[in-house]
Design an enzyme around this catalytic site. Structure first.
Site, PDB file in Angstrom:
ATOM      1  N   LYS A  77       8.076  12.931  21.376  1.00 28.27           N
ATOM      2  CA  LYS A  77       7.683  14.058  20.880  1.00 28.27           C
ATOM      3  C   LYS A  77       8.297  14.623  19.862  1.00 28.27           C
ATOM      4  CE  LYS A  77       6.342  18.693  22.921  1.00 28.27           C
ATOM      5  NZ  LYS A  77       6.487  19.592  23.983  1.00 28.27           N
ATOM      6  N   SER A 152       2.429  21.921  25.159  1.00 24.01           N
ATOM      7  CA  SER A 152       2.487  21.507  23.903  1.00 24.01           C
ATOM      8  C   SER A 152       2.761  19.973  23.405  1.00 24.01           C
ATOM      9  CB  SER A 152       3.816  22.157  23.423  1.00 24.01           C
ATOM     10  OG  SER A 152       4.971  21.921  24.198  1.00 24.01           O
ATOM     11  N   SER A 176       4.574  22.337  29.531  1.00 22.80           N
ATOM     12  CA  SER A 176       3.905  21.459  28.450  1.00 22.80           C
ATOM     13  C   SER A 176       4.128  19.987  28.673  1.00 22.80           C
ATOM     14  CB  SER A 176       4.858  21.831  27.284  1.00 22.80           C
ATOM     15  OG  SER A 176       4.559  22.816  26.676  1.00 22.80           O
TER      16      SER A 176
END
Length: 483
Positions: A77, A152, A176
């Site tokens: 990420k 996210s 997330s």
């Protein structure tokens, strides 16, 4: 059949039997990215030249005693800093940031000889539930390109679901990892707060953020957590707690385990097909010998309000460092220093980030601190105590991961309150600091994945994995999107 349809242990065996090479694995990843990422848009930055060079280097070292991550491709990420590999947190303000050091988890992956394929899209500074808040791209759900992948960590979940990488790392502040894992039909774990170092994770809310693994199956997830967990002297919030062999917990045996089902998690706002998928999952667990009881987590209804006050307050403080002076984007034509700060932050941050900075600054301001921030901290304690009370009598808590399947792109982006409500079932886990996993629990009527959430006691990821693995094997939801 893709190589990434194999489990980690099977790929490891294929490498050692010399049926495949590490370069084959890396090329498989980039080939798949070339085929589908134009549609999915999971990756922001690729590192193909270095990845292939690393593959050749590791192939020369291949012996007989390497760990399972040896030579395995992974996506990271884009809020986890990676040395000399662009890290933007999907924000314009960090659009040209090339870190000079690794996050602790990135170092651990390197030590395990995993190969970073690239950096994955996300909501800007991890603020969002749909990956529509990225400055650079809107990631699509591989199951239906008109729907969101969640957020996210939407890029991290979508890349695994689309077969671009066998596993990835995400971060979870209020759901997330688990929410996009549910939307994309993969396995995502938020570890206990303190289980995994946050050093090198670009902070959103420091008392809530936690890095965790996203995989196609529970066994791989357990191994990946084992590789990244542990005490880190660089992170004062990482816990000095022994990291067990999680895969040894995957026995398939949950006879006598006590499962709690909070009535609040199947109440208003949760769609009927989600409720039904949980009921069916509970039957599976019961058939495996677990006992099921309904319980109450009475303060969970205050979770969303509590979370957004606390996380926005922490974001207001954490994001003050982005000012255009030391690194990142800098606005032009500023008249003075204050003007430079204002212009840089106005131009560099997106709307959702600005919204949360303003909310947090307000909650921390003189005259409002006691009424909002301090009260939210008190409610957080009550939520944590609710979990502790249930865990006195039960081994795990089970419920849905999300109230609905994935929604359409653009459907909720202009309605922040509706968007925030997507995290209603995941937020309490972060506020309490306990571990939670989302595992696939079938498909909705229109063919979108549904997720089952399993929540455990502090630092008891082993039991969470044990239940998740037993359910996964018995329910046999072998789901894969057709892209």
């Amino acid at each position: 059949m893709s190589l990434f349809d194999h489990k980690l242990a099977d790929l490891h065996d294929l490498l050692h039997k010399k049926e495949i090479t590490i370069a084959d694995l890396v090329r498989e990843s980039y080939k798949r990215i070339e085929e589908v990422d134009g549609k999915v848009q999971a990756f922001l930055t690729l590192d193909e030249e270095r990845a292939l060079a690393r593959a050749e280097e590791l192939q020369q070292k291949l012996g007989s005693d390497e760990g399972l991550l040896f030579g395995m491709p992974i996506g990271v990420k884009d809020n986890i800093v990676t040395k000399e590999l662009r890290t933007t947190a999907a924000s314009k303000i960090l659009g040209n940031f090339d870190p000079i050091y690794n996050a602790t988890v990135a170092d651990k992956l390197h030590s395990a000889d995993a190969i970073t394929i690239g950096k994955l899209n996300m909501d800007e500074f991890a603020m969002g539930s749909s990956t529509e808040n990225s400055h650079f791209a809107k990631t699509k759900n591989p199951w239906n390109l008109e729907t969101v992948p969640g957020g996210s960590s939407g890029g991290s979940a979508a890349a695994v679901a689309a077969g671009e990488v066998p596993f990835s790392l995400g971060s979870d502040t209020g759901g997330s990892i688990r929410q996009p894992a549910s939307f994309c039909g993969v396995v995502g774990l938020k570890p206990t707060y303190g289980r995994v170092s946050r050093f090198g994770l670009i902070a959103f809310a420091s008392s809530l953020d936690q890095i965790g693994p996203i995989t196609t199956n529970v066994e791989d997830n357990a191994y990946l957590l084992e590789a990244i967990a542990g005490l880190d002297p660089n992170d004062s919030t990482s816990a000095n707690v022994n990291v067990p062999n999680y895969r040894s917990a995957l026995t398939g045996d949950i006879k006598g385990l006590k499962v709690a089902v909070p009535k609040e998690y199947l109440g208003d706002g949760v769609s009927e097909e989600v409720r039904q998928s949980v009921r069916e999952a509970l039957k599976v667990l019961e058939g495996l010998g677990a006992t099921i009881d309904e319980v109450s987590l009475p303060h969970s209804k205050y979770g969303v309000a509590t979370y957004y006050l606390l996380s926005s307050s922490e974001a207001s403080a954490n994001l003050a460092r982005f000012d255009g002076i030391r690194y990142g984007y800098r606005a032009d034509n500023a008249e003075n220093l204050i003007d430079l700060y204002k212009k840089t932050r106005a131009e560099g941050f997106g709307d959702e980030v600005k919204r949360r900075i303003m909310l947090g600054t307000y909650a921390l301001s003189s005259g409002y601190y006691d009424a909002y921030y301090k009260k939210a901290q008190k409610v957080r304690t009550l939520i944590k105590q609710d979990f502790e009370k249930v865990f006195e009598d039960y081994d795990v808590i089970v419920g849905p991961t999300t109230p609905t399947p994935a929604f359409k792109i653009g459907e909720q982006i202009d309605d922040p309150l509706t968007m925030y409500a997507n995290d209603i079932l995941t937020i309490p886990v972060n506020l309490a600091g306990v571990p939670g996993i989302s595992v696939p629990a079938g498909l909705s009527e229109i063919g979108l994945p549904l997720g089952l959430q399993i929540i455990g006691k502090h630092f008891d990821e082993s039991t969470v994995y044990r239940v998740a693995h037993a359910y996964e094997q018995a329910a046999n939801h072998n789901m894969k999107p057709e892209l």
